[in-house]
Motif scaffolding. Structure first.
Motif, PDB file in Angstrom:
ATOM      1  N   ILE A   1       0.854  -1.178   0.000  1.00  0.00           N
ATOM      2  CA  ILE A   1       0.000   0.000   0.000  1.00  0.00           C
ATOM      3  C   ILE A   1       0.899   1.239   0.000  1.00  0.00           C
ATOM      4  CG2 ILE A   1      -1.875   1.208   1.147  1.00  0.00           C
ATOM      5  CD1 ILE A   1      -1.037  -2.262   2.340  1.00  0.00           C
ATOM      6  N   GLY A   2       0.501   2.216  -0.787  1.00  0.00           N
ATOM      7  CA  GLY A   2       1.311   3.429  -0.855  1.00  0.00           C
ATOM      8  C   GLY A   2       0.491   4.693  -0.928  1.00  0.00           C
ATOM      9  N   TRP A   3       1.116   5.783  -0.566  1.00  0.00           N
ATOM     10  CA  TRP A   3       0.522   7.108  -0.684  1.00  0.00           C
ATOM     11  C   TRP A   3       1.272   7.883  -1.756  1.00  0.00           C
ATOM     12  CZ3 TRP A   3      -3.913   8.674   1.443  1.00  0.00           C
ATOM     13  CH2 TRP A   3      -4.399   7.985   2.552  1.00  0.00           C
ATOM     14  N   PHE A   4       0.499   8.536  -2.609  1.00  0.00           N
ATOM     15  CA  PHE A   4       1.056   9.295  -3.727  1.00  0.00           C
ATOM     16  C   PHE A   4       0.400  10.673  -3.746  1.00  0.00           C
ATOM     17  CE2 PHE A   4       3.244   5.853  -5.993  1.00  0.00           C
ATOM     18  CZ  PHE A   4       2.728   4.750  -5.322  1.00  0.00           C
ATOM     19  N   ARG A   5       1.154  11.649  -4.201  1.00  0.00           N
ATOM     20  CA  ARG A   5       0.636  13.024  -4.235  1.00  0.00           C
ATOM     21  C   ARG A   5       0.549  13.539  -5.666  1.00  0.00           C
ATOM     22  NH1 ARG A   5       4.148  16.025  -0.754  1.00  0.00           N
ATOM     23  NH2 ARG A   5       5.600  16.173  -2.486  1.00  0.00           N
ATOM     24  N   GLN A   6      -0.508  14.280  -5.878  1.00  0.00           N
ATOM     25  CA  GLN A   6      -0.650  15.029  -7.123  1.00  0.00           C
ATOM     26  C   GLN A   6      -0.723  16.499  -6.769  1.00  0.00           C
ATOM     27  OE1 GLN A   6      -4.049  13.980  -9.536  1.00  0.00           O
ATOM     28  NE2 GLN A   6      -3.357  15.205 -11.256  1.00  0.00           N
ATOM     29  N   ALA A   7       0.338  17.226  -7.080  1.00  0.00           N
ATOM     30  CA  ALA A   7       0.381  18.658  -6.802  1.00  0.00           C
ATOM     31  C   ALA A   7      -0.532  19.402  -7.766  1.00  0.00           C
ATOM     32  CB  ALA A   7       1.813  19.165  -6.924  1.00  0.00           C
ATOM     33  N   PRO A   8      -1.007  20.588  -7.380  1.00  0.00           N
ATOM     34  CA  PRO A   8      -1.896  21.366  -8.254  1.00  0.00           C
ATOM     35  C   PRO A   8      -1.281  21.608  -9.626  1.00  0.00           C
ATOM     36  CG  PRO A   8      -1.848  22.321  -6.071  1.00  0.00           C
ATOM     37  CD  PRO A   8      -0.798  21.249  -6.088  1.00  0.00           C
ATOM     38  N   GLY A   9      -2.038  21.324 -10.654  1.00  0.00           N
ATOM     39  CA  GLY A   9      -1.578  21.563 -12.009  1.00  0.00           C
ATOM     40  C   GLY A   9      -0.582  20.554 -12.544  1.00  0.00           C
ATOM     41  N   ARG A  10      -0.350  19.511 -11.791  1.00  0.00           N
ATOM     42  CA  ARG A  10       0.625  18.512 -12.211  1.00  0.00           C
ATOM     43  C   ARG A  10       0.002  17.127 -12.206  1.00  0.00           C
ATOM     44  NH1 ARG A  10       6.327  19.379  -9.311  1.00  0.00           N
ATOM     45  NH2 ARG A  10       6.819  17.807 -10.878  1.00  0.00           N
ATOM     46  N   GLU A  11       0.672  16.206 -12.854  1.00  0.00           N
ATOM     47  CA  GLU A  11       0.233  14.826 -12.823  1.00  0.00           C
ATOM     48  C   GLU A  11       0.622  14.199 -11.480  1.00  0.00           C
ATOM     49  OE1 GLU A  11       0.535  13.809 -17.615  1.00  0.00           O
ATOM     50  OE2 GLU A  11       1.796  12.748 -16.175  1.00  0.00           O
ATOM     51  N   ARG A  12      -0.028  13.118 -11.179  1.00  0.00           N
ATOM     52  CA  ARG A  12       0.317  12.395  -9.960  1.00  0.00           C
ATOM     53  C   ARG A  12       1.777  11.968 -10.005  1.00  0.00           C
ATOM     54  NH1 ARG A  12      -4.077   8.302  -8.747  1.00  0.00           N
ATOM     55  NH2 ARG A  12      -3.271   7.318 -10.650  1.00  0.00           N
ATOM     56  N   ASP A  13       2.462  12.141  -8.885  1.00  0.00           N
ATOM     57  CA  ASP A  13       3.869  11.761  -8.835  1.00  0.00           C
ATOM     58  C   ASP A  13       4.017  10.265  -9.083  1.00  0.00           C
ATOM     59  OD1 ASP A  13       4.704  13.994  -6.069  1.00  0.00           O
ATOM     60  OD2 ASP A  13       4.589  14.345  -8.242  1.00  0.00           O
ATOM     61  N   ARG A  14       5.071   9.927  -9.794  1.00  0.00           N
ATOM     62  CA  ARG A  14       5.330   8.508 -10.018  1.00  0.00           C
ATOM     63  C   ARG A  14       5.881   7.860  -8.755  1.00  0.00           C
ATOM     64  NH1 ARG A  14       9.970   6.512 -13.996  1.00  0.00           N
ATOM     65  NH2 ARG A  14      11.038   6.135 -12.042  1.00  0.00           N
ATOM     66  N   ASP A  15       6.790   8.561  -8.091  1.00  0.00           N
ATOM     67  CA  ASP A  15       7.365   8.021  -6.861  1.00  0.00           C
ATOM     68  C   ASP A  15       6.406   8.234  -5.698  1.00  0.00           C
ATOM     69  OD1 ASP A  15      10.685   9.193  -7.731  1.00  0.00           O
ATOM     70  OD2 ASP A  15       9.641   7.333  -8.239  1.00  0.00           O
ATOM     71  N   GLY A  16       6.174   7.204  -4.950  1.00  0.00           N
ATOM     72  CA  GLY A  16       5.295   7.334  -3.816  1.00  0.00           C
ATOM     73  C   GLY A  16       5.928   8.109  -2.685  1.00  0.00           C
ATOM     74  N   ILE A  17       5.088   8.752  -1.906  1.00  0.00           N
ATOM     75  CA  ILE A  17       5.570   9.434  -0.711  1.00  0.00           C
ATOM     76  C   ILE A  17       6.062   8.395   0.289  1.00  0.00           C
ATOM     77  CG2 ILE A  17       4.899  10.854   1.258  1.00  0.00           C
ATOM     78  CD1 ILE A  17       2.709  12.017  -0.600  1.00  0.00           C
ATOM     79  N   SER A  18       5.269   7.369   0.461  1.00  0.00           N
ATOM     80  CA  SER A  18       5.613   6.322   1.409  1.00  0.00           C
ATOM     81  C   SER A  18       4.794   5.084   1.097  1.00  0.00           C
ATOM     82  CB  SER A  18       5.325   6.800   2.846  1.00  0.00           C
ATOM     83  OG  SER A  18       5.811   5.856   3.791  1.00  0.00           O
ATOM     84  N   CYS A  19       5.406   3.947   1.331  1.00  0.00           N
ATOM     85  CA  CYS A  19       4.725   2.673   1.096  1.00  0.00           C
ATOM     86  C   CYS A  19       4.960   1.733   2.262  1.00  0.00           C
ATOM     87  CB  CYS A  19       5.229   2.028  -0.197  1.00  0.00           C
ATOM     88  SG  CYS A  19       4.702   2.886  -1.695  1.00  0.00           S
ATOM     89  N   ILE A  20       4.079   0.759   2.367  1.00  0.00           N
ATOM     90  CA  ILE A  20       4.180  -0.212   3.447  1.00  0.00           C
ATOM     91  C   ILE A  20       3.803  -1.591   2.909  1.00  0.00           C
ATOM     92  CG2 ILE A  20       1.803   0.246   4.233  1.00  0.00           C
ATOM     93  CD1 ILE A  20       2.858  -0.163   7.126  1.00  0.00           C
TER      94      ILE A  20
END
Length: 130
Positions: A34-53
């Motif tokens: 399971i992972g958390w990913f961020r999509q900043a305003p005006g950008r695509e979702r980040d490929r690298d996850g913030i954190s995974c478990i």
């Protein structure tokens, strides 16, 4: 199909904290990555996850840029994964997605990649602003 529900959306001031939750009512997250990913305003979702478990042994991986501020954890009884975010800055603003990969790998860093995720939640927005 794994259904995921994120919660914990919010508007916080810089320096504040939020805890995001990702819960599955359909599958035991202990069998997945399971992972958390961020999509900043005006950008695509980040490929690298913030954190995974890893669901089986709760081994974690976290992005260098948030080390010391963010932490991922899992409550197996609630079938929920959390992302505790402290010391928030405006750079953390975005929509946060929970993703689940249907496999568990000992190379968690490699798994913490959006391309490895099989299922996604709808996302929960986080705004850090004064």
């Amino acid at each position: 199909q794994v259904q995921l529900v994120e919660s914990g959306r919010g508007l916080v001031q810089p320096g504040g904290s939020l805890r995001l939750s990702c819960q599955s009512s359909s599958y035991n997250l202990g069998h997945f990555t399971i992972g958390w990913f961020r999509q900043a305003p005006g950008r695509e979702r980040d490929r690298d996850g913030i954190s995974c478990i890893s669901g089986d042994d709760e081994h974690t991986n976290i992005k260098d840029s948030v080390k010391g501020r963010f932490a991922i954890s899992m409550d197996t009884a609630k079938n929920t994964v959390y992302l505790q975010m402290d010391g928030l800055t405006s750079e953390d603003t975005g929509v946060y997605y929970c993703g689940v990969a249907g496999t568990i790998s000992r190379n968690l860093q490699a798994m913490c990649d959006s391309r490895a995720m099989d299922f996604w939640g709808k996302g929960t927005p986080v705004t850090v602003s004064s």
